[in-house]
Design a protein around this motif. Sequence first.
Motif, short mmCIF file in Angstrom:
data_model
loop_
_atom_site.label_atom_id
_atom_site.label_comp_id
_atom_site.label_asym_id
_atom_site.label_seq_id
_atom_site.Cartn_x
_atom_site.Cartn_y
_atom_site.Cartn_z
N LEU A 44 0.84 -1.19 0.04
CA LEU A 44 0.05 0.01 -0.15
C LEU A 44 0.85 1.39 0.07
O LEU A 44 0.57 2.23 -0.61
N GLY A 45 2.01 1.37 0.82
CA GLY A 45 2.63 2.30 0.59
C GLY A 45 3.50 2.79 -0.63
O GLY A 45 4.37 3.77 -0.65
N ASN A 46 3.60 1.85 -1.47
CA ASN A 46 4.26 1.98 -2.80
C ASN A 46 3.74 3.11 -3.72
O ASN A 46 2.61 2.70 -4.08
N THR A 47 4.35 4.21 -3.90
CA THR A 47 3.56 4.98 -5.17
C THR A 47 3.33 4.36 -6.45
O THR A 47 2.70 4.85 -7.16
N GLU A 48 4.14 3.27 -6.54
CA GLU A 48 4.18 2.45 -7.98
C GLU A 48 3.02 1.63 -8.14
O GLU A 48 2.80 1.07 -8.91
N LEU A 49 2.32 1.19 -6.95
CA LEU A 49 1.32 0.42 -7.07
C LEU A 49 0.14 0.89 -7.68
O LEU A 49 -0.59 2.07 -7.56
N CYS A 50 -0.16 0.34 -8.89
CA CYS A 50 -1.27 0.75 -9.70
C CYS A 50 -1.84 -0.65 -10.51
O CYS A 50 -1.29 -1.74 -10.44
N ARG A 51 -2.95 -0.34 -11.15
CA ARG A 51 -3.71 -1.57 -11.75
C ARG A 51 -2.62 -2.44 -12.73
O ARG A 51 -2.86 -3.55 -12.63
N ASP A 52 -1.88 -1.58 -13.51
CA ASP A 52 -0.87 -2.29 -14.43
C ASP A 52 -0.06 -2.92 -13.65
O ASP A 52 0.33 -4.39 -14.17
#
Length: 162
Positions: free
Chosen positions: A72-80
């Motif tokens: 959750l804290g990862n700013t790169e976490l996204c749908r892709d």
Amino acid sequence: MLISGYLQTLTHLNYQIDYIGLTALLCNAHFSELIPIITENARKVCEYVQTYRLGVQDTLFQDVLFYINEKLGNTELCRDQIADQFGISVYALSRLFRDNMDIGFKEYLISKRIERAAFLLKTTNLSVIRISEETGFSSSNYFSRLFHQATGISPGQYRTKA
């Protein structure tokens, strides 16, 4: 050939086959007698496959939720990124959320980040900037705007009320 492929599919799915009864039927029956039996078995197989598929989707969905909570804290976490991680399409990932949560992936991710931020605001003395970083928001201004939209108050006001 058709029946051989049918039996191979059933075996691959670990579907319980009555080989003795099926062999006796195939050896003694006329093709017209086989059609209703094959049709009924096909219906049962479709139900089995549907149940199997739903079980796999449930497991996949639980794995995706766990992964999101861990990252959750990862700013790169996204749908892709998540779709790639689990070897599914972005469409399939979005569909998992719509089918299981009645909200979209992005809405879910933002709500989880806001929820974690609210917890940190209540339980720590971390600055709002630090909390925005810890919860994966790309900027503290973006975080504050989304937090206000979700709660009706700013992060600072939320902390004061907590």
